[in-house]
Scaffold this active site. Structure first.
Site, PDB file in Angstrom:
ATOM      1  N   SER A   1     -11.260  12.265  15.736  1.00 33.08           N
ATOM      2  CA  SER A   1     -10.784  12.353  17.118  1.00 33.08           C
ATOM      3  C   SER A   1      -9.325  11.953  17.323  1.00 33.08           C
ATOM      4  CB  SER A   1     -11.683  11.537  18.049  1.00 33.08           C
ATOM      5  OG  SER A   1     -12.826  12.296  18.380  1.00 33.08           O
TER       6      SER A   1
ATOM      7  N   LYS B   1      -7.222  14.470  19.114  1.00 32.33           N
ATOM      8  CA  LYS B   1      -7.019  14.567  20.564  1.00 32.33           C
ATOM      9  C   LYS B   1      -5.660  14.023  20.998  1.00 32.33           C
ATOM     10  CE  LYS B   1     -11.955  14.625  21.518  1.00 32.33           C
ATOM     11  NZ  LYS B   1     -12.694  14.039  20.390  1.00 32.33           N
TER      12      LYS B   1
ATOM     13  N   SER C   1     -13.460  10.210  24.505  1.00 35.57           N
ATOM     14  CA  SER C   1     -13.120  11.123  23.413  1.00 35.57           C
ATOM     15  C   SER C   1     -13.974  12.390  23.498  1.00 35.57           C
ATOM     16  CB  SER C   1     -13.304  10.422  22.060  1.00 35.57           C
ATOM     17  OG  SER C   1     -12.590  11.074  21.049  1.00 35.57           O
TER      18      SER C   1
END
Length: 224
Positions: free
Chosen positions: A26, A29, A86
Site C-alpha cells: 500500500s 497509494k 488504505s
C-alpha cells in the site's frame, strides 16, 4: 531493508539494502495521492469533485471503504480513505477518475516515478495489491515521501489524519506512530504477505525533518 534520509539536505543517515527490489504494497497509494494532489493543484479536479466508483473499483478486496458500484465519493473523502484505511476500492476509483483507466493511471504513476528520480520503481495498479511486476526500493520510496511534502505542503497535512468520519463509520489510521512518536506527521503503511510490513514515515522536531522507510519487516510491531 530500510533507509533514513534528512529531508532538507538529502543526506542518507542510515541505509540497509536500500536499493533491493521490493513489493510496495500500500505504499503504492503515496503515488496515487501524489498524482491526485497534482491534479488538484493544476485545477483539473477539486476537493468536492465526485469520484465515481465503478464495478471494477467496488470489487477490489479489503481493505476497502465498501462504497457500492455506481455510487461516488468526493476527492477529499477519497484522499482520507487512502490515508487512513488504505482503501483499495477508492484507490482504483481515483486512478480511473484521474487517468481514465487503471492501466493508463499506472503508466502515469511510473512516468512520475521516473521524473522524481525513482529509477527502480514500476507501477501496475493504483492500490498495491499483489502484482509481481510492481516493484520499488526503500530509496525510491524515501524520494517520494520527501517529494510529497516539498511539492504539496498545502495537502501534506492529510497524512497526519488520525481518523475520519464516513457516514456512520469512524475510520482510524493504520499508522500507529502518529501521536505515539514525537514529531511524526505521516506518511503511509503497507502490508501484503508477499511484501511483508512496509512503512514510510516522516518526522519533524527540533528544526530537523527526516523520512524513514522500512521494507519487508516480519511484523507490524517490528516495523514500528
Amino acid at each position: 531493508g530500510g533507509i533514513v534520509v534528512d529531508a532538507r539536505t538529502g543526506k542518507v543517515l542510515y541505509s540497509e539494502n536500500a536499493d533491493s527490489l521490493r513489493y510496495p504494497a500500500s505504499l503504492t497509494k503515496m503515488m496515487t495521492l501524489y498524482l491526485t494532489f497534482e491534479a488538484l493543484e493544476a485545477g483539473r479536479i477539486k476537493l468536492d469533485s465526485k469520484v465515481p466508483v465503478s464495478a471494477n473499483a467496488a470489487a477490489e478486496p479489503p481493505s476497502k471503504l465498501g462504497v457500492g458500484a455506481g455510487r461516488s465519493v468526493t476527492v477529499e473523502q477519497a484522499i482520507l480513505a487512502l490515508v487512513t484505511r488504505s482503501a483499495n476500492d477508492i484507490a482504483t476509483a481515483l486512478g480511473e477518475y484521474i487517468g481514465g483507466s487503471e492501466a493508463r493511471f499506472a503508466q502515469m504513476m511510473t512516468a512520475k516515478a521516473r521524473s522524481l528520480g525513482m529509477t527502480k520503481t514500476t507501477y501496475r495498479n493504483a492500490h498495491g495489491l499483489p502484482n509481481t511486476a510492481q516493484m520499488t526500493t526503500a530509496r525510491d520510496q524515501a524520494r517520494l515521501g520527501i517529494a510529497l511534502r516539498q511539492h504539496f505542503p498545502q495537502y501534506y497535512g492529510y497524512f497526519s489524519t488520525r481518523s475520519f468520519k464516513f457516514g456512520k463509520q469512524v475510520i482510524g489510521n493504520h499508522n500507529r506512530l502518529l501521536g505515539a512518536v514525537r514529531g511524526v506527521d505521516g506518511i503511509k503503511t503497507g502490508f501484503t504477505r508477499a511484501a511483508g510490513f512496509n512503512l514510510v514515515t516522516s518526522a519533524q522536531a527540533d528544526g530537523r525533518s527526516i523520512v524513514g522507510v522500512v521494507m519487508g519487516a516480519p511484523s507490524g510491531a517490528n516495523r514500528n
